[in-house]
Write a protein that holds these residues in place. Structure first.
Motif, PDB file in Angstrom:
ATOM      1  N   VAL A 531     -61.597 -91.492 -38.460  1.00 41.75           N
ATOM      2  CA  VAL A 531     -62.001 -90.978 -37.104  1.00 41.75           C
ATOM      3  C   VAL A 531     -62.910 -89.881 -37.247  1.00 41.75           C
ATOM      4  CG1 VAL A 531     -61.269 -90.592 -34.679  1.00 41.75           C
ATOM      5  CG2 VAL A 531     -59.911 -91.878 -36.205  1.00 41.75           C
ATOM      6  N   ASP A 532     -64.224 -90.228 -36.890  1.00 44.59           N
ATOM      7  CA  ASP A 532     -64.994 -89.131 -36.964  1.00 44.59           C
ATOM      8  C   ASP A 532     -66.428 -89.455 -36.142  1.00 44.59           C
ATOM      9  OD1 ASP A 532     -66.759 -86.896 -37.728  1.00 44.59           O
ATOM     10  OD2 ASP A 532     -65.984 -86.765 -39.768  1.00 44.59           O
ATOM     11  N   ASP A 533     -66.803 -88.655 -35.305  1.00 43.37           N
ATOM     12  CA  ASP A 533     -68.035 -88.918 -34.519  1.00 43.37           C
ATOM     13  C   ASP A 533     -69.502 -88.809 -35.312  1.00 43.37           C
ATOM     14  OD1 ASP A 533     -67.667 -86.170 -34.509  1.00 43.37           O
ATOM     15  OD2 ASP A 533     -69.396 -85.954 -33.293  1.00 43.37           O
ATOM     16  N   ASN A 534     -69.215 -88.259 -36.589  1.00 41.79           N
ATOM     17  CA  ASN A 534     -70.370 -88.041 -37.529  1.00 41.79           C
ATOM     18  C   ASN A 534     -70.347 -89.630 -38.462  1.00 41.79           C
ATOM     19  OD1 ASN A 534     -71.979 -88.006 -39.895  1.00 41.79           O
ATOM     20  ND2 ASN A 534     -71.858 -85.606 -39.730  1.00 41.79           N
ATOM     21  N   ARG A 535     -71.181 -90.483 -38.051  1.00 41.75           N
ATOM     22  CA  ARG A 535     -71.221 -91.739 -38.396  1.00 41.75           C
ATOM     23  C   ARG A 535     -71.224 -91.563 -39.958  1.00 41.75           C
ATOM     24  NH1 ARG A 535     -71.340 -96.365 -34.767  1.00 41.75           N
ATOM     25  NH2 ARG A 535     -71.400 -95.858 -32.757  1.00 41.75           N
ATOM     26  N   ASP A 536     -72.263 -90.902 -40.528  1.00 41.92           N
ATOM     27  CA  ASP A 536     -72.535 -90.933 -42.038  1.00 41.92           C
ATOM     28  C   ASP A 536     -71.090 -90.421 -42.751  1.00 41.92           C
ATOM     29  OD1 ASP A 536     -75.111 -91.757 -41.594  1.00 41.92           O
ATOM     30  OD2 ASP A 536     -75.737 -89.719 -41.717  1.00 41.92           O
ATOM     31  N   ALA A 537     -70.464 -89.510 -42.164  1.00 42.44           N
ATOM     32  CA  ALA A 537     -69.144 -88.679 -42.874  1.00 42.44           C
ATOM     33  C   ALA A 537     -68.157 -89.838 -42.693  1.00 42.44           C
ATOM     34  CB  ALA A 537     -68.908 -87.694 -41.975  1.00 42.44           C
ATOM     35  N   VAL A 555     -63.706 -95.575 -36.804  1.00 44.71           N
ATOM     36  CA  VAL A 555     -64.078 -95.460 -35.372  1.00 44.71           C
ATOM     37  C   VAL A 555     -64.688 -94.062 -35.171  1.00 44.71           C
ATOM     38  CG1 VAL A 555     -62.262 -96.921 -34.731  1.00 44.71           C
ATOM     39  CG2 VAL A 555     -61.830 -94.423 -35.008  1.00 44.71           C
ATOM     40  N   TYR A 556     -65.564 -93.901 -34.129  1.00 45.00           N
ATOM     41  CA  TYR A 556     -66.244 -92.799 -33.869  1.00 45.00           C
ATOM     42  C   TYR A 556     -66.040 -92.128 -32.634  1.00 45.00           C
ATOM     43  CZ  TYR A 556     -68.673 -95.887 -37.163  1.00 45.00           C
ATOM     44  OH  TYR A 556     -68.913 -96.788 -38.045  1.00 45.00           O
TER      45      TYR A 556
END
Length: 645
Positions: A531-537, A555-556
């Motif tokens: 779960v991270d809003d940084n899609r690349d990460a 998931v973002y």
């Protein structure tokens, strides 16, 4: 008549009027106790005596009648013939009043207020004197105590140097001035007395009417606390803290104001520095978070490239470059944060008994890639038996990693680096020696100062922030040790000696054993949600997890994480904290409340690395706290420890 004895001498031939007058006088004064009321003849001899006179002066009537009234005066007054002068004045002017010391029958003195009135017959001839005396000793004593108190207060105020203490009249004019006021404000008493106290305020405060407002508030409330910038005689400003108090007399009339001021400029500057340091600390924490976010996908991507069997030499080289630069950036971020923690007193050590050989070996393994990349020859000599020190394994390893990395960086390719230990009076000494660029005599005394570096070329090929050695010194000091630097000069190499106290405690305590098989065992397949809003990460970590044989879903947002967890219960959740809307703490709390995810292992993956951040994630229900960018070995080791297969 009781209480008033004696008769006017020589009055027998004067007829009835005088005797009637005396009788009337006797009836008036007989009951008086608080005043000595008696009569004197024209020569000053006592002719009558009332009860008050006996009480005040201590003479009975039979002892004093016929005696000259000068016996009531002090020897000093008699030498000056003051009693006779008093009678002459009274005879000439009709009345004479005076205050002074008088003497009782027992020789004690009292402070008296006297009034002598000339007595004349109808023809104007002087017949004697009426003398009224009052004992004012209590008043005199009170006045003297008050005078002494005022004197002591004046001396106290004048002795004060650290406070400006002065009076202001009701119109705002300076009415008194102590040496502390002169020292703080810069005006002498002659210069400032009578001037309006508004001259101490800044132009801005005077424009806003602040001086008058302060006086009005003090008059209304009794006193007001006063703080702000004030102006000295020379125009310089200082931060003043004090009180302004209204002063009223016994009839509640405003007599003025008492002003007490202290120069708190130094404390204000200290507070400003502390606030600035706190803001810098917060800025560095935020900066580290923002830097770690892009570092995380870079690290994961480099590991993905490195894990594939690539035949393209250029791709392999690019992967190596990415990995090295990510490690370099991560090291810089860690150094910044560590120095900030130490200077603000936020760093803590997790002490345990450690074999110094273990610490040095771990540091060598961490520095080996840089040493090998520059083709250095490393010679190591460690004790054959354990030498135990009390310390934090991570922090002590960091000390020697920094020293080894410095030796590798500042030694030309193919150089020699030595690491060896010896027992000394201070405990154990670890030497890190190289044959590199060395240090100038000017640089050597400052080598451990923050941001100090040697001469730098424009290309800054060796980089660095000048933090590493300052950080090393602080960490060594926290362990109760010392560090020393030496160099014979430029191009003659450098040597650093770290001395640590040997722990003489329980030798049965086992020091940690270095695990050289980290990552060798492949983890059992687990369901992992990233779960991270940084899609690349998120995507790069998910790819790495899949390469390790796990099922991974990305998931973002927090809301999406809750929805997916309900549909596909995870074994492990790698959860970013800084999510928009619903942050990671709230997501963790809700996951713990869901039957489908209540038993999942929650791992916080975040750029926030302070101790308070770790405590907060623990309170929110997280099982682990990892700092971005997460090293693949660290993540893989954690997953292996969770392996239930």
């Amino acid at each position: 008549m009781p209480g008033f004895e004696g008769a006017q001498n020589g009055d027998s031939g004067q007829g009835g009027p005088l005797r009637v007058e005396i009788a009337h006088f006797q009836s008036m004064v007989a009951a008086v106790q608080d005043y000595a009321i008696f009569m004197l003849d024209t020569e000053g001899r006592v002719t009558t005596w009332n009860t008050g006179a006996e009480k005040i002066k201590g003479y009975r009537a039979k002892e004093i009648l016929g005696q000259h009234f000068s016996c009531f005066y002090t020897p000093e007054a008699r030498e000056r013939h003051w009693p006779d002068q008093a009678l002459k004045i009274a005879a000439g002017q009709g009345q004479f009043g005076d205050e002074g010391w008088r003497v009782r029958n027992d020789g004690s003195r009292f402070w008296a207020s006297i009034l002598i009135t000339a007595i004349r017959d109808p023809d104007g001839r002087l017949r004697g004197f009426l003398k009224i005396t009052r004992d004012l000793s209590d008043r005199r004593r009170h006045e003297e105590l008050l005078r002494q108190s005022e004197e002591r207060f004046r001396l106290l105020v004048n002795a004060v140097q650290d406070y400006a203490i002065f009076m202001i009249d009701p119109n705002g004019k300076v009415a008194s001035w102590n040496p502390g006021a002169e020292r703080i404000n810069g005006y002498t008493a002659v210069e400032i007395m009578g001037q309006d106290f508004s001259c101490f305020y800044t132009l801005e405060a005077r424009t806003e009417g602040k001086p008058a407002q302060d006086l009005q508030a003090a008059a209304k409330q009794g006193s007001v606390e006063d703080h702000g910038w004030r102006v000295r005689k020379d125009g310089s400003r200082f931060w003043a803290v004090g009180t302004l108090t209204a002063v009223y007399d016994s009839s509640s009339q405003l007599r003025g104001f008492a002003k007490i001021t202290r120069d708190m400029t130094e404390r204000k500057q200290i507070e400003a520095l502390e606030e600035a340091r706190e803001r810098i600390h917060e800025f560095l924490a935020m900066l580290s978070h923002e830097l770690r976010n892009p570092l995380a996908p870079l690290q994961a991507s480099a590991d993905i490239l490195a894990s594939r069997a690539l035949s393209d030499a250029i791709a392999t080289q690019a992967s190596d470059v990415i990995g090295r630069q990510v490690q370099h950036l991560t090291h810089l971020v860690d150094e910044l944060l560590d120095m900030s923690r130490i200077t603000s007193g936020r760093i803590t050590l997790s002490r345990e008994l450690l074999d110094i050989s273990l610490v040095v070996t771990r540091a060598i393994e961490a520095s080996r890639p840089l040493i090998d990349a520059k083709s250095h020859v490393l010679a190591v000599a460690l004790p054959s038996s354990p030498v135990l020190v009390s310390g934090d394994l991570t922090r002590l390893t960091q000390v020697f990693v920094n020293l080894l990395n410095n030796a590798a960086r500042y030694t030309p390719a193919g150089g020699q680096i030595e690491v060896f230990t010896r027992i000394c009076e201070a405990g154990v000494a670890v030497h890190v020696r190289d044959n590199g660029v060395g240090m100038t005599p000017e640089l050597l005394p400052r080598v451990f100062e923050l941001f100090t570096q040697g001469p730098r070329a424009l290309d800054r090929s060796e980089g660095g922030l000048g933090i590493g050695l300052a950080l090393v010194q602080q960490l060594v000091r926290l362990h109760g040790g010392t560090i020393e630097a030496s160099s014979s000069g430029p191009e003659l190499g450098s040597e650093f000696i770290v001395r640590l106290p040997i722990d003489a405690g329980d030798s049965a305590v086992q020091a940690p054993v270095l695990n050289s098989e980290s990552g060798a065992k492949k983890a059992h397949m687990q369901q992992i949600m990233v779960v991270d809003d940084n899609r690349d990460a998120a995507d790069s970590i998910a790819m790495l997890l899949k390469l390790w044989g796990h099922e991974a879903v990305c998931v973002y947002s927090g809301a999406e994480a809750l929805r997916v967890a309900k549909q596909h219960p995870p074994d492990v959740v790698l959860l970013d904290i800084g999510l928009p809307g619903m942050d990671g703490y709230e997501v963790a709390t809700r996951l713990r409340q869901m039957p489908e995810a209540s038993r999942a292992t929650l791992v916080a993956i975040t750029g926030y690395s302070q101790e308070e951040d770790r405590q907060r994630t623990q309170r929110a229900g997280f099982d682990h706290h990892l700092v971005k960018p997460v090293a693949p070995d660290t993540l893989q080791s954690l997953l292996q420890s969770l392996d239930k297969g």
